[in-house]
Scaffold this active site. Structure first.
Site, mmCIF file in Angstrom:
data_model
loop_
_atom_site.group_PDB
_atom_site.id
_atom_site.type_symbol
_atom_site.label_atom_id
_atom_site.label_comp_id
_atom_site.label_asym_id
_atom_site.label_seq_id
_atom_site.Cartn_x
_atom_site.Cartn_y
_atom_site.Cartn_z
ATOM 1 N N CYS A 82 -1.033 -4.051 -3.342
ATOM 2 C CA CYS A 82 0.144 -4.408 -3.380
ATOM 3 C C CYS A 82 0.271 -6.162 -3.767
ATOM 4 O O CYS A 82 -0.108 -6.492 -4.761
ATOM 5 C CB CYS A 82 1.329 -4.229 -2.321
ATOM 6 S SG CYS A 82 3.115 -4.248 -2.664
ATOM 7 N N HIS A 169 0.456 1.515 -1.729
ATOM 8 C CA HIS A 169 0.083 1.482 -0.698
ATOM 9 C C HIS A 169 -0.892 2.715 -0.056
ATOM 10 O O HIS A 169 -0.355 3.866 0.333
ATOM 11 C CB HIS A 169 1.315 1.378 0.399
ATOM 12 C CG HIS A 169 1.864 0.158 0.302
ATOM 13 N ND1 HIS A 169 1.587 -1.108 0.974
ATOM 14 C CD2 HIS A 169 2.971 -0.335 -0.435
ATOM 15 C CE1 HIS A 169 2.340 -2.216 0.718
ATOM 16 N NE2 HIS A 169 3.093 -1.722 -0.150
ATOM 17 N N GLU A 171 -2.436 3.273 2.421
ATOM 18 C CA GLU A 171 -2.577 3.257 3.584
ATOM 19 C C GLU A 171 -1.530 4.274 4.446
ATOM 20 O O GLU A 171 -1.810 4.575 5.704
ATOM 21 C CB GLU A 171 -2.556 2.039 4.532
ATOM 22 C CG GLU A 171 -1.421 1.399 4.412
ATOM 23 C CD GLU A 171 -1.002 0.314 3.168
ATOM 24 O OE1 GLU A 171 -0.247 -0.417 3.396
ATOM 25 O OE2 GLU A 171 -1.754 0.819 2.117
#
EC number: 6.3.5.2
Length: 510
Positions: A82, A169, A171
């Site tokens: 990001c 993202h 994660e």
């Protein structure tokens, strides 16, 4: 043993600790470092990889977080996420622009060029976007490796320099193949060995504790919760009878909990002391309604009680606490803003009559603490016990704490937990409890008007307690809970269910 290390460079995004959790889940140790300190720490610790996190800023804003360009010359693989991607793009001559509309949510990413970081990933997969800026022109020397309909430069790679970046993202769970991408970065690009395990951590912590403590004595605050219980088992394994566990029964425990804690820990392997301090705590809390003040008072009184017990025990050099990583993060360490003072961090008085603090779990996430407990061969009912904050029911009673409110809350909370267990969904919900609000509402029971407390029920699902979603408990379970509480507990005439995730709310109400 020195572990391979990945440095997560923190630019202030909401998922920064989650990135660390994902890396550790893949058996690679990592540390989170503020961007201002990143270069010095990286030079000192020589990590095998670097991850740039997301962040709320625009790379072109005045005073926005930047990174020393020297980091790009250290020949250490880098993955930007990001804001991290936008920063890499800007520093290598790409163009970053403000998007007409913020992109937030799930979208479909398509592979446009193959890359080592995309090994084993599908040609198309769902990713999670959360950005207001985007890369409109790729930086020099990089290939575009993924695109989306609204983001033509969704991921980039410079295989020669081993620098990679994604606009989304990886994660978060919403990015379906995010774990694969992070694993590729760690093992295909950084060549990780995967040497971070609870077995290794246990052995290293035992040696570290023995070296720190020697033949001196340690006093542990034992609440009976998961964190302090695992901490007790770890310290007991390391130093045996040099550990004294003090269980402070502050009158803010759940129903029957004091007796359960004593039954679990009073044995020949520990020095166990139970202190009945109910009156002492409630007198200090009389007239106090501010949640931060309640936490501070409870935290300070804990220490004062420990000091009193230490004098009875004799020479005590160390105070041990079950502080874990999210406690430290939420208490505003580093560049993070203070969300609430945690009883193990922000609630400590300035003057403590101990030589030092020992916090052997402070680098672990909650799920890692549980894995450590299993490694210590603790019984599952202790390892998977419902999380319970140090201030106890003191932060689940809104407003001033009174004996009446505490008794009402104990009974209602017991019924809620009992119904969840009977429904067989207790292992599916990570935390669930009742909160007694300071609001009274009008009700009708029989032919009579009532004016009693509103009770809130809170239940969440989470993997790390850094973020959480409200639990979708079946209506029939909520109905049974409500009927039982209304019929069996005095002074409650209305029950509400909290459907707020974290963020924006915290898990506890105070």
């Amino acid at each position: 043993m020195k572990h391979q290390l990945v440095i997560v460079v923190d630019f202030g995004g909401q998922y920064n600790q989650l990135i660390a959790r994902r890396v550790r889940d893949l058996n690679v140790y990592c540390e989170v470092v503020p961007y201002k300190k990143a270069l010095d720490v990286i030079k000192e610790k020589q990590p095998i990889g670097i991850i740039f996190t997301g962040g709320p800023n625009s790379v072109y804003e005045e005073n926005s977080p930047q990174i020393e360009k020297e980091i790009f010359e250290l020949n250490i693989p880098i993955l930007g996420m990001c804001y991290g991607m936008q920063l890499i793009s800007k520093d290598f001559g790409g163009v970053v622009e403000k998007a007409k509309n913020r992109e937030f949510g799930k979208t479909n990413a398509k592979i446009s060029n193959q890359s080592s970081i995309l090994k084993g990933m599908s040609d198309e997969s769902i990713v999670w976007m959360s950005h207001t800026d985007f890369v409109s022109e790729k930086p020099e020397g990089f290939d575009i490796i993924q695109t989306t309909d609204s983001c033509p430069v969704a991921a980039i790679a410079n295989e020669d320099k081993k620098i990679f970046a994604v606009q989304y993202h990886p994660e978060v769970n919403h990015t379906v193949e995010g774990k694969t991408l992070i694993k590729n970065f760690l093992y295909e690009i950084c060549k990780a060995d995967g040497d971070w395990t609870m077995e290794n951590f246990l052995e290293e912590q035992i040696q570290k504790i023995r070296k720190t403590v020697g033949d001196k004595k340690v006093l542990l605050a034992l609440s009976g919760g998961v964190d302090s219980s695992v901490c007790a088992a770890l310290l007991s394994r390391a130093i045996g009878k040099n550990l004294t566990c003090v269980f402070v029964d502050h009158g803010l425990m759940r129903k029957n909990e004091g007796d359960e804690v004593e039954a679990a820990f009073k044995n020949d392997e520990l020095n166990f002391v139970r202190v009945n301090a109910k009156d002492r705590f409630l007198n200090k809390l009389k007239g106090v309604s501010d949640p931060e003040q309640k936490r501070k008072i409870i935290g300070e009184e804990f220490i004062r009680v420990f000091e009193d017990e230490a004098k009875k025990i004799g020479s005590v050099d160390f105070l041990a606490q079950g502080t874990i990583y999210p406690d430290v993060i939420e208490s505003g360490q580093g560049d993070a803003s203070v969300i609430k003072s945690h009883h193990n961090v922000g609630g400590l008085p300035d003057v403590v009559d101990f030589k030092d603090l020992i916090e052997p779990l402070r680098d672990l996430f909650k799920d890692e603490v549980r894995r450590l407990g299993l490694e210590l061969e603790m019984p599952e009912y202790l390892v998977y016990r419902q999380p319970f904050p140090g201030p106890g029911l003191g932060i689940r009673v809104m407003g001033e704490i009174t004996e009446e409110k505490l008794e009402v809350l104990r009974e209602a909370d017991f019924i809620f937990r009992d119904e969840v267990a009977k429904a067989g969904i207790d292992k599916d919900i990570n935390q669930y409890f009742a909160v007694i609000t300071n609001n009274r509402t009008v009700g009708v029971m029989g032919d009579f008007r009532t004016y009693d407390y509103t009770l809130a029920l809170r239940a969440v699902t989470t993997t790390d307690f850094m973020t959480a979603d409200w639990a979708r408990i079946p209506y029939e379970v909520l109905d049974k809970t409500s009927v039982r509480i209304i019929n069996e507990v005095d002074h409650i005439n209305r029950i509400v269910y909290d459907i707020t995730s974290k963020p924006p709310a915290t898990i506890e109400w105070e």
